[in-house]
Motif scaffolding. Structure first.
Motif, PDB file in Angstrom:
ATOM      1  N   ALA A   1      23.477  38.610  51.519  1.00  0.00           N
ATOM      2  CA  ALA A   1      24.180  38.533  50.244  1.00  0.00           C
ATOM      3  C   ALA A   1      23.249  38.742  49.055  1.00  0.00           C
ATOM      4  O   ALA A   1      22.102  38.279  49.050  1.00  0.00           O
ATOM      5  CB  ALA A   1      24.868  37.173  50.106  1.00  0.00           C
ATOM      6  N   ILE A   2      23.781  39.455  48.059  1.00  0.00           N
ATOM      7  CA  ILE A   2      23.132  39.571  46.755  1.00  0.00           C
ATOM      8  C   ILE A   2      23.959  38.755  45.777  1.00  0.00           C
ATOM      9  O   ILE A   2      25.176  38.933  45.670  1.00  0.00           O
ATOM     10  CB  ILE A   2      23.074  41.038  46.286  1.00  0.00           C
ATOM     11  N   VAL A   3      23.307  37.836  45.063  1.00  0.00           N
ATOM     12  CA  VAL A   3      23.981  37.019  44.051  1.00  0.00           C
ATOM     13  C   VAL A   3      23.612  37.583  42.687  1.00  0.00           C
ATOM     14  O   VAL A   3      22.433  37.702  42.359  1.00  0.00           O
ATOM     15  CB  VAL A   3      23.576  35.537  44.157  1.00  0.00           C
ATOM     16  N   VAL A   4      24.636  37.929  41.906  1.00  0.00           N
ATOM     17  CA  VAL A   4      24.428  38.576  40.606  1.00  0.00           C
ATOM     18  C   VAL A   4      25.042  37.716  39.509  1.00  0.00           C
ATOM     19  O   VAL A   4      26.185  37.261  39.655  1.00  0.00           O
ATOM     20  CB  VAL A   4      25.076  39.980  40.580  1.00  0.00           C
TER      21      VAL A   4
ATOM     22  N   LYS B   1      25.193  29.254  35.990  1.00  0.00           N
ATOM     23  CA  LYS B   1      24.737  28.114  36.789  1.00  0.00           C
ATOM     24  C   LYS B   1      25.211  28.220  38.235  1.00  0.00           C
ATOM     25  O   LYS B   1      24.586  27.675  39.158  1.00  0.00           O
ATOM     26  CB  LYS B   1      25.225  26.803  36.174  1.00  0.00           C
ATOM     27  N   ASN B   2      26.341  28.929  38.465  1.00  0.00           N
ATOM     28  CA  ASN B   2      26.823  29.084  39.831  1.00  0.00           C
ATOM     29  C   ASN B   2      25.888  29.941  40.680  1.00  0.00           C
ATOM     30  O   ASN B   2      25.911  29.852  41.909  1.00  0.00           O
ATOM     31  CB  ASN B   2      28.217  29.714  39.830  1.00  0.00           C
ATOM     32  N   THR B   3      25.085  30.786  40.039  1.00  0.00           N
ATOM     33  CA  THR B   3      24.096  31.580  40.781  1.00  0.00           C
ATOM     34  C   THR B   3      23.124  30.662  41.500  1.00  0.00           C
ATOM     35  O   THR B   3      22.823  30.843  42.688  1.00  0.00           O
ATOM     36  CB  THR B   3      23.330  32.515  39.822  1.00  0.00           C
ATOM     37  N   GLU B   4      22.624  29.666  40.782  1.00  0.00           N
ATOM     38  CA  GLU B   4      21.677  28.718  41.377  1.00  0.00           C
ATOM     39  C   GLU B   4      22.333  27.920  42.498  1.00  0.00           C
ATOM     40  O   GLU B   4      21.744  27.732  43.569  1.00  0.00           O
ATOM     41  CB  GLU B   4      21.151  27.773  40.306  1.00  0.00           C
ATOM     42  N   TYR B   5      23.575  27.476  42.253  1.00  0.00           N
ATOM     43  CA  TYR B   5      24.244  26.679  43.279  1.00  0.00           C
ATOM     44  C   TYR B   5      24.503  27.503  44.541  1.00  0.00           C
ATOM     45  O   TYR B   5      24.218  27.049  45.664  1.00  0.00           O
ATOM     46  CB  TYR B   5      25.561  26.121  42.763  1.00  0.00           C
ATOM     47  N   LEU B   6      25.052  28.702  44.362  1.00  0.00           N
ATOM     48  CA  LEU B   6      25.350  29.541  45.519  1.00  0.00           C
ATOM     49  C   LEU B   6      24.087  29.867  46.308  1.00  0.00           C
ATOM     50  O   LEU B   6      24.080  29.802  47.547  1.00  0.00           O
ATOM     51  CB  LEU B   6      26.018  30.841  45.061  1.00  0.00           C
ATOM     52  N   ALA B   7      23.036  30.239  45.603  1.00  0.00           N
ATOM     53  CA  ALA B   7      21.791  30.589  46.283  1.00  0.00           C
ATOM     54  C   ALA B   7      21.250  29.399  47.060  1.00  0.00           C
ATOM     55  O   ALA B   7      20.800  29.540  48.208  1.00  0.00           O
ATOM     56  CB  ALA B   7      20.766  31.079  45.273  1.00  0.00           C
TER      57      ALA B   7
ATOM     58  N   GLN C   1      29.324  37.848  42.465  1.00  0.00           N
ATOM     59  CA  GLN C   1      29.068  37.940  41.032  1.00  0.00           C
ATOM     60  C   GLN C   1      29.562  36.670  40.357  1.00  0.00           C
ATOM     61  O   GLN C   1      30.727  36.290  40.492  1.00  0.00           O
ATOM     62  CB  GLN C   1      29.756  39.159  40.417  1.00  0.00           C
ATOM     63  N   THR C   2      28.685  36.033  39.586  1.00  0.00           N
ATOM     64  CA  THR C   2      29.004  34.728  39.003  1.00  0.00           C
ATOM     65  C   THR C   2      29.271  34.783  37.501  1.00  0.00           C
ATOM     66  O   THR C   2      29.599  33.759  36.919  1.00  0.00           O
ATOM     67  CB  THR C   2      27.855  33.742  39.269  1.00  0.00           C
ATOM     68  N   ASP C   3      29.087  35.949  36.880  1.00  0.00           N
ATOM     69  CA  ASP C   3      29.431  36.080  35.461  1.00  0.00           C
ATOM     70  C   ASP C   3      30.365  37.269  35.279  1.00  0.00           C
ATOM     71  O   ASP C   3      30.729  37.934  36.251  1.00  0.00           O
ATOM     72  CB  ASP C   3      28.177  36.210  34.593  1.00  0.00           C
ATOM     73  N   GLU C   4      30.770  37.517  34.048  1.00  0.00           N
ATOM     74  CA  GLU C   4      31.758  38.566  33.793  1.00  0.00           C
ATOM     75  C   GLU C   4      31.134  39.804  33.152  1.00  0.00           C
ATOM     76  O   GLU C   4      31.839  40.631  32.579  1.00  0.00           O
ATOM     77  CB  GLU C   4      32.869  38.013  32.902  1.00  0.00           C
ATOM     78  N   LYS C   5      29.838  39.967  33.298  1.00  0.00           N
ATOM     79  CA  LYS C   5      29.139  41.104  32.702  1.00  0.00           C
ATOM     80  C   LYS C   5      29.165  42.303  33.652  1.00  0.00           C
ATOM     81  O   LYS C   5      28.776  42.194  34.811  1.00  0.00           O
ATOM     82  CB  LYS C   5      27.691  40.724  32.376  1.00  0.00           C
TER      83      LYS C   5
ATOM     84  N   PRO D   1      35.242  33.066  39.614  1.00  0.00           N
ATOM     85  CA  PRO D   1      35.970  33.037  38.339  1.00  0.00           C
ATOM     86  C   PRO D   1      35.562  31.870  37.457  1.00  0.00           C
ATOM     87  O   PRO D   1      35.116  30.826  37.931  1.00  0.00           O
ATOM     88  CB  PRO D   1      37.432  32.904  38.786  1.00  0.00           C
ATOM     89  N   SER D   2      35.737  32.081  36.151  1.00  0.00           N
ATOM     90  CA  SER D   2      35.518  31.002  35.197  1.00  0.00           C
ATOM     91  C   SER D   2      36.654  29.997  35.321  1.00  0.00           C
ATOM     92  O   SER D   2      37.650  30.240  36.012  1.00  0.00           O
ATOM     93  CB  SER D   2      35.463  31.556  33.776  1.00  0.00           C
ATOM     94  N   GLU D   3      36.555  28.882  34.626  1.00  0.00           N
ATOM     95  CA  GLU D   3      37.596  27.857  34.725  1.00  0.00           C
ATOM     96  C   GLU D   3      38.944  28.383  34.243  1.00  0.00           C
ATOM     97  O   GLU D   3      39.982  28.101  34.833  1.00  0.00           O
ATOM     98  CB  GLU D   3      37.189  26.622  33.918  1.00  0.00           C
ATOM     99  N   SER D   4      38.921  29.183  33.166  1.00  0.00           N
ATOM    100  CA  SER D   4      40.186  29.716  32.650  1.00  0.00           C
ATOM    101  C   SER D   4      40.801  30.708  33.631  1.00  0.00           C
ATOM    102  O   SER D   4      42.008  30.707  33.859  1.00  0.00           O
ATOM    103  CB  SER D   4      39.955  30.399  31.299  1.00  0.00           C
ATOM    104  N   ALA D   5      39.958  31.564  34.223  1.00  0.00           N
ATOM    105  CA  ALA D   5      40.456  32.526  35.201  1.00  0.00           C
ATOM    106  C   ALA D   5      40.940  31.815  36.457  1.00  0.00           C
ATOM    107  O   ALA D   5      41.935  32.206  37.069  1.00  0.00           O
ATOM    108  CB  ALA D   5      39.371  33.534  35.550  1.00  0.00           C
ATOM    109  N   LEU D   6      40.248  30.754  36.824  1.00  0.00           N
ATOM    110  CA  LEU D   6      40.616  30.004  38.021  1.00  0.00           C
ATOM    111  C   LEU D   6      41.968  29.334  37.856  1.00  0.00           C
ATOM    112  O   LEU D   6      42.794  29.311  38.771  1.00  0.00           O
ATOM    113  CB  LEU D   6      39.544  28.960  38.326  1.00  0.00           C
ATOM    114  N   SER D   7      42.229  28.802  36.658  1.00  0.00           N
ATOM    115  CA  SER D   7      43.489  28.095  36.424  1.00  0.00           C
ATOM    116  C   SER D   7      44.691  29.035  36.451  1.00  0.00           C
ATOM    117  O   SER D   7      45.803  28.632  36.761  1.00  0.00           O
ATOM    118  CB  SER D   7      43.445  27.374  35.072  1.00  0.00           C
ATOM    119  N   SER D   8      44.461  30.329  36.132  1.00  0.00           N
ATOM    120  CA  SER D   8      45.562  31.288  36.113  1.00  0.00           C
ATOM    121  C   SER D   8      45.684  32.081  37.403  1.00  0.00           C
ATOM    122  O   SER D   8      46.602  32.868  37.560  1.00  0.00           O
ATOM    123  CB  SER D   8      45.372  32.275  34.947  1.00  0.00           C
TER     124      SER D   8
END
Length: 480
Positions: free
Chosen positions: A157-160, A164-170, A219-223, A243-250
């Motif tokens: 896996a490549i984490v991009v 903060k989720n990058t650190e947790y996932l890795a 991918q942990t950000d939206e860039k 997803p971010s919290e807003s994206a996750l809720s929807s």
């Protein structure tokens, strides 16, 4: 590290296949055990005639229905099987055991064969099935963890993302061999990378893709999500977006938990997971039936071709592409003159001094009336589609599927923009393009239909194509 990219890509398929086969065997053993206990162990007298073989045979015939029930309950979803809490899976297994017994009771009601001559046998069957299913799932889980710890089938896996989720996932992936992933690279700022994993940092996604030999991107950000996703598609990699919290809720779809982080798998086609397993089982079944029924015609064609040309094999092999850009040898009965085999249309027509045929051949959807490259017998077997019978062995081997996009030639990749999307699924012996006119439609139309198939796959669509294929072959639609 043991490296087998094909196995890594199929690890989810293998897991689901193991669960389906394991559940089927356990159900058969459970019902047989309940019957055996009541007849041979329970000392209480009974008045029914013991027919354990007939009982077991009926169970075997009804197992596919039970497996469909299991699938409807979500028991072949990766999120259920790999969840840290076993409660969701255990509760569904209990329902599955009850529903399986209920299916047999309904069958018994309509058939009237006195399937459960003693009521306690139904209850006993449900209890034994539930216990055996729980034990079987525990065994599969233990085997899976052992396999992953040995680095077999583990996805790199490549984490991009600067998140903060990058650190947790890795951290989670690095510390959890049983997750099925290994950190192959991280594209993020140093503050988002665990200290002991900074040696896996890459300055760009392009560099990571070139050097890390990865199978999946998180991918942990939206860039630049569109760019990252496109890179994954072109390389036939899985793409997860955290997803971010807003994206996750929807979000209303199903998410996969990686540790405690929800990650959304962006699928290019509905043909994945349990559906891919069931499709493969159907392919094997149909291929075996086809080989048995077609044995005599294939033998006769082989003999005729061999007697007509003792120097060359009646079977012609051509290199094609299938799922994940994998090359395979496509088997066909030889219908073209040997001196033109393996040549492009341009090369063959130039060799015979008929350059005038090149333009009409390409403009007419890669076909031409009375193609001089084709032998007289070759025209016959092409018109009847008998030249494609050897591809049943390709299906049996797993090179292609019964239904899917047309197998691409390696040269077509250079001119076709959506090749990565088409190669998301296995190529097919028949497909939507073939039943929509075969060679009576243009190259661009055939490719558009192949893309539609990949994006809109369903069991109903496959069934429709299968039935339409039978009609197209009988009517010789588009056969030239």
């Amino acid at each position: 590290m043991w490296y087998n990219k094909d196995m890594r890509k199929k690890s989810d398929f293998i897991l689901r296949l193991a669960l389906i086969l394991g559940d089927a065997v356990v159900l058969i053993l459970s019902f047989a055990a309940a019957y055996f206990i009541r007849v041979y162990v329970d000392p209480r007298p009974f008045v029914f005639e013991s027919q354990i073989l007939e009982f077991t045979k009926t169970v075997v015939l009804l197992v596919p229905i039970m497996v469909v029930i299991f699938a409807a309950l979500g028991l072949y979803r990766k999120t259920i099987f790999l969840a840290k809490s076993r409660l969701a899976e255990i509760s569904r297994l209990l329902l599955a055991a009850i529903f399986s017994v209920s299916a047999l009771i309904v069958y018994d009601f309509f058939i009237g064969e006195n399937f459960f001559p003693v009521r306690v046998m139904a209850l006993m069957s449900a209890v034994i099935a539930f216990v055996f299913l729980v034990l079987e799932r525990c065994l599969v889980r233990c085997i899976m963890r052992w396999v992953f710890r040995k680095d077999y089938g583990v996805r790199r896996a490549i984490v991009v993302g600067n998140n903060k989720n990058t650190e947790y996932l890795a951290n989670y992936i690095a510390s959890s061999p049983e997750s099925g992933y290994r950190v192959a690279g991280i594209v993020a700022g140093k503050k988002f990378i665990p200290t002991d994993l900074r040696k896996k940092q890459y300055s760009s996604l392009k560099e990571a893709l070139k050097k890390a030999r990865a199978d999946v991107i998180f991918q942990t950000d939206e860039k630049s999500t569109e760019y990252v996703f496109r890179q994954a598609v072109e390389r036939h990699m899985l793409y997860y977006f955290v997803p971010s919290e807003s994206a996750l809720s929807s979000h209303l779809g199903e998410l996969e938990l990686v540790g405690n982080t929800p990650a959304m798998l962006v699928k290019l086609t509905p043909l994945s997971g349990g559906f891919a397993v069931l499709k493969r089982v159907f392919d094997v079944f149909v291929a075996l039936i086809g080989i048995i029924l077609g044995a005599v015609p294939m033998a006769l064609i082989w003999v005729i071709l061999k007697l007509g040309d003792l120097k060359h094999s009646p079977i012609y092999t051509d290199e094609r592409l299938t799922q994940y850009n994998r090359k395979f040898k496509c088997y066909k009965f030889r219908s073209m003159r040997p001196e033109y085999s393996g040549l492009t249309a341009e090369e063959a027509f130039s060799k015979m001094g008929r350059e005038d045929l090149i333009k009409p051949y390409r403009e007419n959807g890669d076909m031409i009336q009375d193609d001089p490259r084709i032998t007289r017998f070759g025209r016959l077997i092409r018109k009847t589609s008998l030249d494609e019978l050897p591809q049943l062995f390709n299906i049996l081997k797993g090179d292609i599927s019964l239904i899917g996009p047309r197998a691409l030639l390696p040269g077509e990749l250079r001119t076709y923009g959506d090749r990565s999307l088409i190669l998301t699924v296995k190529s097919g012996l028949t497909g939507l393009a073939q039943v929509s006119g075969r060679r009576d439609i243009s190259f661009e139309e055939r490719r558009a239909l192949d893309i539609y198939y990949v994006k809109n796959w369903s069991v109903g669509l496959d069934l429709s194509i299968f039935l339409r294929t039978i009609g197209a072959v009988l009517r010789r639609d588009g056969a030239k």
